[in-house]
Design an enzyme around this catalytic site. Sequence first.
Site, mmCIF file in Angstrom:
data_model
loop_
_atom_site.group_PDB
_atom_site.id
_atom_site.type_symbol
_atom_site.label_atom_id
_atom_site.label_comp_id
_atom_site.label_asym_id
_atom_site.label_seq_id
_atom_site.Cartn_x
_atom_site.Cartn_y
_atom_site.Cartn_z
ATOM 1 N N CYS A 1 -118.394 -50.316 28.852
ATOM 2 C CA CYS A 1 -119.387 -50.752 29.841
ATOM 3 C C CYS A 1 -119.400 -52.285 29.949
ATOM 4 O O CYS A 1 -119.675 -52.982 28.964
ATOM 5 C CB CYS A 1 -120.759 -50.214 29.430
ATOM 6 N N CYS B 1 -122.630 -54.060 29.110
ATOM 7 C CA CYS B 1 -122.837 -53.980 27.651
ATOM 8 C C CYS B 1 -122.094 -55.108 26.947
ATOM 9 O O CYS B 1 -122.610 -55.723 26.008
ATOM 10 C CB CYS B 1 -122.350 -52.635 27.110
#
Length: 771
Positions: A568, A571
């Site tokens: 991600c 992230c």
Amino acid sequence: MMSWHVGSVVALMLAFLVSLSLSDDFYERLGVNKDAGSKEIRQAFKKLALKTHPDKNPDDPEAHEKFLKLNRAYEVLKDEELRNKYDQYGEEGLDENKGWGRYESWQYYQEEFGIYDDDDEIITLSKIDFESSVLNSGDLWFVNFFSPHCSHCHHLAPTWREVARELEGVLRIGAVNCGDEWNLCQQQGVRSYPSLLIYPNPQKYRGERTKRNLINFAMSFVTANVMELNALNFNETVNGEETEKSWLLNVCSSEEENCMALLSQRKLAAIVDKYFKFGSIDCTLDPSLCQQLKRSSGTFVYTFRDGPISESDESLDPQELSRFALLQLPLPKEINSWADVEKDVSNGIYWLVIFVKEISDIELEMRKLSPLLDSINVGFVNCDSQRSLCQKLHMKANQVAFYKRGGFEQHHGRLLAEDLAVFARASSSSHVLALTPDDFPERVINRRDPWVVDFFAPWCPPCMRLLPEFRKAAHRIGNSVSFGTVDCTVHSHLCNKMNIRSYPTTIFYNQSQPHQFHGTHSAKSIVEFIEDTLNPKMITLTTSSFDEMVRSQQREEVWLIDFYAPWCGPCQQLIPVWNKVARILKEKARVAKVDCVSEDSLCQREGISSYPTMRLYPSGRTGTGHYSDYSGWRDVNSIRAWAMDYLPSKVKLLSMNDINNEVLEDSTPWLVDFYAPWCGHCVQFAPNFERVSELMEGKVKCGKVNCDEQRHLCNQAQVRAYPSLYFYEGANGRRQNLVGVSIGTQSVNGIINTVQQHLSRKKKSASRDEL
């Protein structure tokens, strides 16, 4: 039929030519290579813009669409973030909703675009090289900070070019486009255009912008000395000095027209100052000295051992004479045996090596280098005759490298002697090494010694900005961690093998484990990243440790947990922020992360449906049934402010009743922060106010009012902006006014100093009342 066929072929050929001229590849549209720098891209676009602009092609109905495509290619390639996206994902990776439909008039590209790009005497500066070239070099610079939309800047441009030509070599003339380099201009205190500043100790020119005034101003900072020599002082001054510098002597007869003007002499002295001492002799006053020198006019090089060592040059032009003099300097040593260099380096003798194909391309700059680098050997390798050596060293013509213990560091920038000398001096104390495929995997990955490696491309502006910060980080960390760089344009196979997909990519190999850096491109962020990796403040939770530590947490513990997925992008961007939160809150909360790929069952059980999910489990409760999900901005201050609402605090949340019954009636002083939860400045100020409350404990009470919830109270207190900090000095037998004393600073020290001054005045007033 035949005519139709021929016409169709012609039409197809024209369509094919149009498609070629408007290629889908942005680099091909502008006619530049993928490693082109920003100046080259700008020059290529300007050339095409002047030819293809709709204003110049009114009869072409497709001119507008064609120019939009050309303009889009330029807008993407000039922007480092967009260019990075384009290089990784192609045009599909760009934001289609961004306004691409605008462009300027033809007149703009003719008169206002890239003002100084074609002037060799003027160095276009950017944030990438301003610190090293201007601030840290010690060289004298005259820099023009301009905006392409500023009419005064365009009016000055012809004069600035004349100044640059006349002062070429005397000092360094620069230009900064504040339209492209807004942050740099702000850092240098530039508030209007054009702003003309002398460096390295910045001083702004405020006079009339005429050529003569600008030259006189610049020359007032030139310290080079013109020594007037005669028969009385010549032997003592010139022949009596054993120095590595030779003399450049100008002789003439003041009765004739062959003498240089004093200003020209000062210019020449400044140009050659680092290489020669400069003296002037008047043969009318000292005919015997001129006879001794066997010169009656001209300029020549002289040493105390050998006397005149060059023929006289009769020119009176400082630039021509300086070139004549500098060409008398010896060339650096040509390197034919690399073993000699390796032997020197192993003994602590460092080498700056220039790789050339045609010596004439860089001859003058090479001759200037040795006098600038006293304790560093300078040499060159001819890659035409030493092709195998250049290949072995992974070097090409017009590249420069500094060889030192452990390896080498490569120069990326202008091939001017002054810039190469700055690079060599910096590299001599730097811990950064350039790495090649020979270093992987044995030296970098397979050993237990930690390495931080920056994979970059020289054409990439963020890469060039990162390199000096990378060197600073290496200096701060010291020898405990090794720092290396890999040029992916030279070692593309290695970068592909290491799965490098964008530039710059910085990876910390610790105990052979790779950790990718995702922070801002600053030395501080790199150092924090390394320290967080070596000594993590953040806890990595698994299913078993989560159940043991969080579900069974002690009542007084607060947990902040980042549930993430390694694939991600957001992230990855959160990693440095979350690490910093962990450092800041290390004594107040437990900060952790959970990898939802490896701990999939845990994340499903906890109801994690998107990444990243930041969750706070407050104190005072056991289990994980009570929590707060974070949905604000993903920056340190915002997350910290969110967490502070759940942590023990000395700042009391106040209501209307609290203000009336506590603050205004209390004899103890109060500081009250009137804020709004949506206000970014309020979020940034909250941690500072928390710190003030800790430092002022026992002297002042601290509170805060949420003006979204207490709107009537804030209106009565005449709060007009957020945050507003009011000081209430304490009731003295009567109720205080709701409109407190405004504190006009948001820094911790500023607030404390202001409050202490109020307390001191109150104490003195109380003493007078007692008397």
